[in-house]
Scaffold this active site. Structure first.
Site, PDB file in Angstrom:
ATOM      1  N   GLY A 145     -75.643  55.129-121.775  1.00  0.00           N
ATOM      2  CA  GLY A 145     -75.548  56.476-122.242  1.00  0.00           C
ATOM      3  C   GLY A 145     -76.728  57.486-121.570  1.00  0.00           C
ATOM      4  CG  PHE A 205     -85.537  61.316-125.500  1.00  0.00           C
ATOM      5  CD1 PHE A 205     -86.671  61.924-125.808  1.00  0.00           C
ATOM      6  CD2 PHE A 205     -85.367  59.851-125.279  1.00  0.00           C
ATOM      7  CE1 PHE A 205     -87.768  61.342-125.960  1.00  0.00           C
ATOM      8  CE2 PHE A 205     -86.713  59.172-125.343  1.00  0.00           C
ATOM      9  CZ  PHE A 205     -87.916  59.928-125.537  1.00  0.00           C
ATOM     10  CE  LYS A 227     -82.942  58.397-127.182  1.00  0.00           C
ATOM     11  NZ  LYS A 227     -82.291  58.756-128.413  1.00  0.00           N
ATOM     12  CG  ASP A 266     -78.832  65.248-133.891  1.00  0.00           C
ATOM     13  OD1 ASP A 266     -77.673  65.895-133.871  1.00  0.00           O
ATOM     14  OD2 ASP A 266     -79.193  64.772-132.740  1.00  0.00           O
TER      15      ASP A 266
HETATM   16  N1  LIG Z   1     -78.339  51.074-129.805  1.00  0.00           N
HETATM   17  C1  LIG Z   1     -77.582  51.633-128.882  1.00  0.00           C
HETATM   18  N2  LIG Z   1     -76.113  50.812-128.568  1.00  0.00           N
HETATM   19  C2  LIG Z   1     -75.221  51.311-127.874  1.00  0.00           C
HETATM   20  N3  LIG Z   1     -75.413  52.525-127.171  1.00  0.00           N
HETATM   21  C3  LIG Z   1     -76.387  53.216-127.389  1.00  0.00           C
HETATM   22  C4  LIG Z   1     -77.553  53.011-128.211  1.00  0.00           C
HETATM   23  N4  LIG Z   1     -78.502  53.893-128.259  1.00  0.00           N
HETATM   24  C5  LIG Z   1     -77.813  54.902-127.382  1.00  0.00           C
HETATM   25  N5  LIG Z   1     -76.696  54.594-126.916  1.00  0.00           N
HETATM   26  C6  LIG Z   1     -75.742  55.247-126.122  1.00  0.00           C
HETATM   27  O1  LIG Z   1     -76.551  56.258-125.475  1.00  0.00           O
HETATM   28  C7  LIG Z   1     -76.180  57.579-125.741  1.00  0.00           C
HETATM   29  C8  LIG Z   1     -77.325  58.532-125.710  1.00  0.00           C
HETATM   30  O2  LIG Z   1     -78.164  57.838-126.876  1.00  0.00           O
HETATM   31  P1  LIG Z   1     -79.077  58.829-127.798  1.00  0.00           P
HETATM   32  O3  LIG Z   1     -78.071  59.713-128.522  1.00  0.00           O
HETATM   33  O4  LIG Z   1     -79.920  58.045-128.510  1.00  0.00           O
HETATM   34  O5  LIG Z   1     -79.659  59.717-126.750  1.00  0.00           O
HETATM   35  P2  LIG Z   1     -80.303  61.208-127.040  1.00  0.00           P
HETATM   36  O6  LIG Z   1     -81.037  61.337-125.705  1.00  0.00           O
HETATM   37  O7  LIG Z   1     -81.106  61.286-128.044  1.00  0.00           O
HETATM   38  O8  LIG Z   1     -78.959  61.839-126.877  1.00  0.00           O
HETATM   39  P3  LIG Z   1     -78.775  63.138-127.735  1.00  0.00           P
HETATM   40  O9  LIG Z   1     -79.808  64.056-128.035  1.00  0.00           O
HETATM   41  O10 LIG Z   1     -77.704  63.871-127.216  1.00  0.00           O
HETATM   42  O11 LIG Z   1     -78.311  62.769-129.010  1.00  0.00           O
HETATM   43  C9  LIG Z   1     -75.105  57.402-127.065  1.00  0.00           C
HETATM   44  O12 LIG Z   1     -74.291  58.322-126.950  1.00  0.00           O
HETATM   45  C10 LIG Z   1     -74.706  55.895-126.804  1.00  0.00           C
HETATM   46  O13 LIG Z   1     -73.561  56.006-126.243  1.00  0.00           O
HETATM   47 MG   LIG Z   2     -78.171  61.118-129.526  1.00  0.00          MG
END
Ligand SMILES: Nc1ncnc2c1ncn2[C@@H]1O[C@H](COP(=O)(O)OP(=O)(O)OP(=O)(O)O)[C@@H](O)[C@H]1O
Ligand SMILES: [Mg+2]
Length: 592
Positions: A108, A112, A130, A221
């Site tokens: 994903g 962030f 992440k 969120d």
């Molecule tokens: N624990 C997890 N297990 C499986 N997939 C995950 C997990 N964490 C994140 N992902 C994948 O990664 C993508 C982005 O993760 P996340 O939402 O935590 O990131 P972000 O940078 O905060 O994105 P946003 O700000 O758009 O929400 C998710 O939509 C999902 O597809």
């Molecule tokens: Mg997210």
């Protein structure tokens, strides 16, 4: 036509909006599937804008900073470096993340950072990690907020489990439980999710939100993108990047708006509340149940927040679900039910017990399988150690018993009831009895048996010739003159003569087929009998040889022939030198 923009709308929590708009046609609302079908060239939305190139100032700052990995605690990064048995050489170019984890895929991308599915070298388990794309200095809100929020809340079965977070070279790494997929992805495949599944998702999310709210946390969120599904279809709330701890004043000052599609109307002019989380959850459930293509702005956005949802999306929904969603989308946040109240609703309560039971069952199954697999691993390790010891013991006993140069014990044929009498007769005990009979002058069978030439072990056919022929190439190949001079004809004649003689001499009862047939054509039983006869014969011969040796042992040369019989009898005369000396003295005296 003038359309009010979202920013110009004055919303107060109690009063209806101070503008009036003409409701748009129902046809303006559509499902996501319809939108995709209408636009064949529909592509996935463009990736979110991410600052991937850090500012020059940040690079300089991060270059100066200690690059060793540091565990992030609830009070910020710790001073002691992060350690792991797999993180050996700090001077290596690979980071802690690269050394300790096997990276499988990028699963994903978010605003962030990037999310990886990895396998830990420490415990072989799978995790999601992440990694922030931009350096930590570039993030507008508190850089450690997500990790902090994870750490400040107790783990819950419906929250994505957090393991640890660390900082290395000015980037943040957050290690969490790996889920199967996001609800967003599941919806994009299934479009409208069946109501049975919707209830399960709804109950799981309500429990997650209730857990957060009862710990004075707001997610801020909630949307399908931040909701994750496990392989057992258990729903988990994740991504605490915007979460607000109501007890933390810094969090309260630095709140950020979540996704506009799921945003409660009051958050436009105010700060997020627990009620705004309930609104976002209501929109998420509505979207998942109806495949509604949610507006991010415009008139539809306002209509949704004024309970003006076209009937066509709600008509297939059960009354209970519809009532609960409508109550969650109340414009006035005070009129919205709390997570606790929703969990107490009769429609949810009756399904709650079954769902909890299912989740406990899955958890028990997972724990049992983990325990079983680790138990099996221990058992296998134990058995391999035991087996190794037994194998070593066996080898040492075997080598001691046989010894490197000692001949192997002769194979004893299997005893069958038919053979047993004969075998006993030919055994050592049996041969001892036979010897006793010999001493009693009773003629034994073996004594009368003619000595058998090896060439006589076959029948009357011309196999002797065959044997000679077989011998021929080997003798010729050896190249020795003596062997090559042997011509087959005399051997054949001699062999035939010997066989005729032998067969003539043999009594009919001795014409045992196992003695005269080709050894290759013998049955197992006959071969065993033959083997035993030969063995007995050898033993008898040995015995006789031994006897003869004693008898024929030449007496010492010094011994006169008249003493031989006495020697045989065991009466060895003793030489008395005194007598001899006395005799010598007598002789000399006589001479004198
Ligand atoms: N624990 C997890 N297990 C499986 N997939 C995950 C997990 N964490 C994140 N992902 C994948 O990664 C993508 C982005 O993760 P996340 O939402 O935590 O990131 P972000 O940078 O905060 O994105 P946003 O700000 O758009 O929400 C998710 O939509 C999902 O597809
Ligand atoms: Mg997210």
């Amino acid at each position: 036509m003038h359309r009010p923009s979202i920013d110009s709308v004055e919303i107060s929590p109690t009063e209806p909006p101070s503008f009036s708009f003409t409701p748009r046609l129902e046809s303006d609302w559509s499902t996501k599937r319809e939108r995709i079908e209408k636009t064949p060239n529909y592509r996935c939305s463009a990736p979110k804008l991410v600052k991937s190139a850090p500012q020059i100032r940040s690079i300089i700052c991060s270059a100066k900073k200690d690059p060793s990995p540091r565990l992030v605690t609830i009070n910020g990064p710790s001073k002691t470096p992060l350690e792991s048995p797999h993180y050996k050489n700090e001077k290596k170019p690979q980071t802690f993340f690269e050394q300790v984890f096997v990276i499988h895929a990028v699963i994903g991308n978010g605003s962030f950072g990037e999310v990886f599915s990895v396998q830990s070298r420490e415990d072989s388990q799978f995790y999601a990690i992440k990694v922030s794309i931009a350096t930590l200095r570039q993030h507008s809100i508190s850089k450690y907020r997500e990790a902090e929020s994870h750490m400040s809340i107790r783990p819950h079965k419906n929250l994505v489990r957090f393991y640890r977070a660390w900082e290395e070279a000015d980037r943040l790494y957050i290690q969490t439980e790996l889920c199967d997929q996001s609800l967003q992805k599941y919806c994009s495949v299934k479009f409208a999710i069946p109501e049975d599944e919707i209830w399960n998702i709804f109950i799981d999310l309500l429990q997650a939100v209730h857990h957060l709210h009862s710990n004075d946390m707001i997610h801020d969120d909630i949307k399908p993108d931040n909701i994750f599904l496990t392989q057992e279809m258990i729903c988990k709330l994740g991504d605490f990047g915007l979460a607000v701890n109501l007890k933390n004043p810094i969090h309260m000052k630095t709140v950020e708006e979540g996704d506009a599609k799921y945003l409660a109307p009051e958050v436009l002019n105010g700060s997020p509340t627990k009620a705004s989380d309930i609104f976002s959850l209501g929109v998420t459930i509505l979207e998942a149940a109806t495949d509604l293509d949610l507006p991010s702005s415009g008139e539809e956005w306002h209509q949704l927040r004024n309970a003006l949802i076209p009937e066509k999306f709600l008509k297939n929904m059960s009354k209970n679900l519809r009532y609960l969603i409508e109550s969650m989308l109340e414009r006035n946040p005070n009129n919205r039910p709390t997570a606790e109240e929703l969990l107490e609703a009769p429609a949810i309560k009756e399904k709650l017990f079954g769902r909890d039971l299912y989740i406990h069952e899955v958890e028990c199954r997972n724990v049992a399988s983990t325990l079983l697999s680790s138990f099996l691993i221990w058992c296998m390790a134990f058995l391999s150690v035991i087996y190794d010891q037994i194998a070593r013991c066996h080898v040492s006993i075997h080598s001691r018993r046989i010894g490197p140069n000692r001949p192997r014990p002769q194979h004893t044929p299997l005893h069958t009831p038919i053979n047993s009498a004969r075998i006993y007769a030919q055994s050592i005990t049996g041969s001892a009895i036979r010897r006793q009979a010999e001493l009693d002058n009773v003629p034994s069978r073996e004594d009368h048996r003619p000595s058998i030439n090896p060439l006589n072990l076959d029948d009357g056919s011309d196999d002797d010739v065959e044997i000679v022929r077989k011998q021929k190439p080997s003798t010729s190949s050896s190249g020795t003159e003596s062997n090559s001079s042997v011509s087959p004809k005399p051997v054949r004649k001699e062999a035939k003569a010997v066989r005729r003689l032998t067969l003539d001499k043999m009594k009919p009862e001795w014409r045992d087929p196992c003695f005269i047939r080709d050894p290759l054509n013998l049955t197992e039983e006959e071969r065993t009998a033959r083997y035993l006869r030969i063995r007995i014969k050898e033993m008898t011969n040995d015995e006789n040889d031994r006897k003869n040796q004693i008898d024929e042992r030449p007496p010492p040369n010094s011994c006169p022939s008249r003493f031989r019989s006495r020697l045989r009898g065991g009466n060895v005369p003793l030489l008395d030198f005194n007598k001899l000396d006395m005799k010598d003295k007598k002789d000399t005296k006589d001479k004198k």
